[in-house]
Design an enzyme around this catalytic site. Structure first.
Site, PDB file in Angstrom:
ATOM      1  N   PRO A  11       0.794  -1.227   0.000  1.00 50.47           N
ATOM      2  CA  PRO A  11       0.000   0.000   0.000  1.00 50.47           C
ATOM      3  C   PRO A  11       0.828   1.280   0.000  1.00 50.47           C
ATOM      4  CG  PRO A  11      -0.078  -1.069   2.150  1.00 50.47           C
ATOM      5  CD  PRO A  11       0.566  -2.033   1.201  1.00 50.47           C
ATOM      6  N   ASN A  12       0.318   2.249  -0.735  1.00 47.08           N
ATOM      7  CA  ASN A  12       0.862   3.615  -0.818  1.00 47.08           C
ATOM      8  C   ASN A  12       2.143   3.720  -1.632  1.00 47.08           C
ATOM      9  OD1 ASN A  12      -1.215   4.745   0.869  1.00 47.08           O
ATOM     10  ND2 ASN A  12      -0.179   3.803   2.613  1.00 47.08           N
ATOM     11  N   ARG A  19       5.097  11.089  -2.445  1.00 49.25           N
ATOM     12  CA  ARG A  19       4.824  10.742  -1.045  1.00 49.25           C
ATOM     13  C   ARG A  19       6.057  10.996  -0.174  1.00 49.25           C
ATOM     14  NH1 ARG A  19       4.675   4.555   1.278  1.00 49.25           N
ATOM     15  NH2 ARG A  19       4.064   5.108   3.398  1.00 49.25           N
ATOM     16  N   TYR A  24      11.185   9.045   1.297  1.00 52.55           N
ATOM     17  CA  TYR A  24      11.197   8.012   0.256  1.00 52.55           C
ATOM     18  C   TYR A  24      11.878   8.448  -1.046  1.00 52.55           C
ATOM     19  CZ  TYR A  24       7.930   5.804   3.447  1.00 52.55           C
ATOM     20  OH  TYR A  24       7.358   5.239   4.568  1.00 52.55           O
ATOM     21  N   ASN A  75       8.251  -5.510  -0.823  1.00 50.95           N
ATOM     22  CA  ASN A  75       8.120  -4.342   0.029  1.00 50.95           C
ATOM     23  C   ASN A  75       6.636  -4.272   0.370  1.00 50.95           C
ATOM     24  OD1 ASN A  75       7.952  -1.954   1.355  1.00 50.95           O
ATOM     25  ND2 ASN A  75       9.012  -0.725  -0.208  1.00 50.95           N
ATOM     26  N   ALA A  78       3.134  -0.704   4.755  1.00 52.84           N
ATOM     27  CA  ALA A  78       2.652  -0.759   6.140  1.00 52.84           C
ATOM     28  C   ALA A  78       2.153  -2.150   6.536  1.00 52.84           C
ATOM     29  CB  ALA A  78       1.544   0.271   6.329  1.00 52.84           C
ATOM     30  N   GLU A  99      12.953  -9.396   1.878  1.00 54.40           N
ATOM     31  CA  GLU A  99      12.147  -8.249   2.330  1.00 54.40           C
ATOM     32  C   GLU A  99      12.935  -6.974   2.058  1.00 54.40           C
ATOM     33  OE1 GLU A  99      11.273  -8.422   6.533  1.00 54.40           O
ATOM     34  OE2 GLU A  99      10.493  -6.359   6.553  1.00 54.40           O
ATOM     35  N   HIS A 101      12.853  -2.495   2.082  1.00 52.64           N
ATOM     36  CA  HIS A 101      12.244  -1.195   2.401  1.00 52.64           C
ATOM     37  C   HIS A 101      13.140  -0.105   1.855  1.00 52.64           C
ATOM     38  CE1 HIS A 101       9.371  -3.171   4.966  1.00 52.64           C
ATOM     39  NE2 HIS A 101      10.378  -3.870   5.458  1.00 52.64           N
ATOM     40  N   ARG A 108      13.243   4.683  12.425  1.00 56.82           N
ATOM     41  CA  ARG A 108      11.991   5.446  12.401  1.00 56.82           C
ATOM     42  C   ARG A 108      11.135   5.088  13.630  1.00 56.82           C
ATOM     43  NH1 ARG A 108       9.346   4.978   6.674  1.00 56.82           N
ATOM     44  NH2 ARG A 108       8.108   6.696   7.560  1.00 56.82           N
TER      45      ARG A 108
HETATM   46  C1  DQA Z   1       8.280   1.136   3.751  1.00 60.87           C
HETATM   47  C2  DQA Z   1       8.373   1.322   5.267  1.00 60.87           C
HETATM   48  C3  DQA Z   1       7.036   1.082   5.925  1.00 60.87           C
HETATM   49  O1  DQA Z   1       7.131   1.286   7.328  1.00 60.87           O
HETATM   50  C4  DQA Z   1       6.002   2.049   5.372  1.00 60.87           C
HETATM   51  O2  DQA Z   1       4.732   1.778   5.927  1.00 60.87           O
HETATM   52  C5  DQA Z   1       5.946   2.057   3.883  1.00 60.87           C
HETATM   53  C6  DQA Z   1       7.196   2.007   3.133  1.00 60.87           C
HETATM   54  C7  DQA Z   1       9.607   1.490   3.039  1.00 60.87           C
HETATM   55  O3  DQA Z   1       9.775   1.070   1.897  1.00 60.87           O
HETATM   56  O4  DQA Z   1      10.448   2.193   3.609  1.00 60.87           O
HETATM   57  O5  DQA Z   1       4.883   2.172   3.285  1.00 60.87           O
HETATM   58  O6  DQA Z   1       7.991  -0.224   3.487  1.00 60.87           O
END
Ligand code: DQA
Length: 146
Positions: A11-12, A19, A24, A75, A78, A99, A101, A108
């Site tokens: 998501p997002n 964003r 990011y 990735n 959240a 995994e 990020h 964070r």
């Molecule tokens: C994320 C880190 C997560 O905590 C966050 O909710 C994201 C992006 C990252 O790529 O840094 O949506 O996965």
């Protein structure tokens, strides 16, 4: 036979570029897809690149990878910090999974320090922006060679 890699984005992540760029960066998801495409082709891998804001669609993508992919880069956004279902799906298909990020989640908020994905991943890469995805693809390539 060439390997095929599934890169999954939660998501997002479709909003990358606009964003919270201070966290990011300015790289868009389309840019990341292009980078993944060329990194995969360097290794001779096919790429399937997926993004969804819906947990069920991410689960479906993981399930279908069991038949057609050799490894997963995820990735989960959240959902990393909330989803037992993604943990279970990755465990069920049993493909090697890395995994990733963009941000260093450990630097964070505390709620980002726990991941439901890490325990079912062969490794975790975080904090290197779009390059986290490149490092993850290289890690999978290395894993396939073992
Ligand atoms: C994320 C880190 C997560 O905590 C966050 O909710 C994201 C992006 C990252 O790529 O840094 O949506 O996965």
């Amino acid at each position: 036979m060439g390997k095929s890699v599934l890169v999954i984005n939660g998501p997002n992540l479709n909003l990358l570029g606009t964003r919270e760029p201070e966290i990011y960066g300015h790289t868009t998801l389309k840019d990341i897809e292009g980078l993944c495409e060329s990194r995969c082709s360097n290794h001779g891998f096919d790429l399937r690149f997926v993004q969804s804001n819906h947990e069920g669609e991410l689960l479906d993508a993981i399930h279908s990878a069991a038949k057609s992919q050799d490894g997963i880069v995820i990735n989960a956004g959240a959902f990393t910090h909330t989803s037992v279902a993604l943990h279970d799906a990755l465990k069920a298909v049993g493909l090697p999974c890395v995994e990733v990020h963009l941000s260093n989640t450990f630097a964070r908020e505390e709620f980002r320090h726990h991941s439901f994905i890490s325990a079912v991943a062969i490794g975790v890469i975080c904090g290197f922006g779009a390059n986290s995805y490149m490092l993850a693809i290289d890690a999978l390539a290395n894993y396939f060679e073992q």
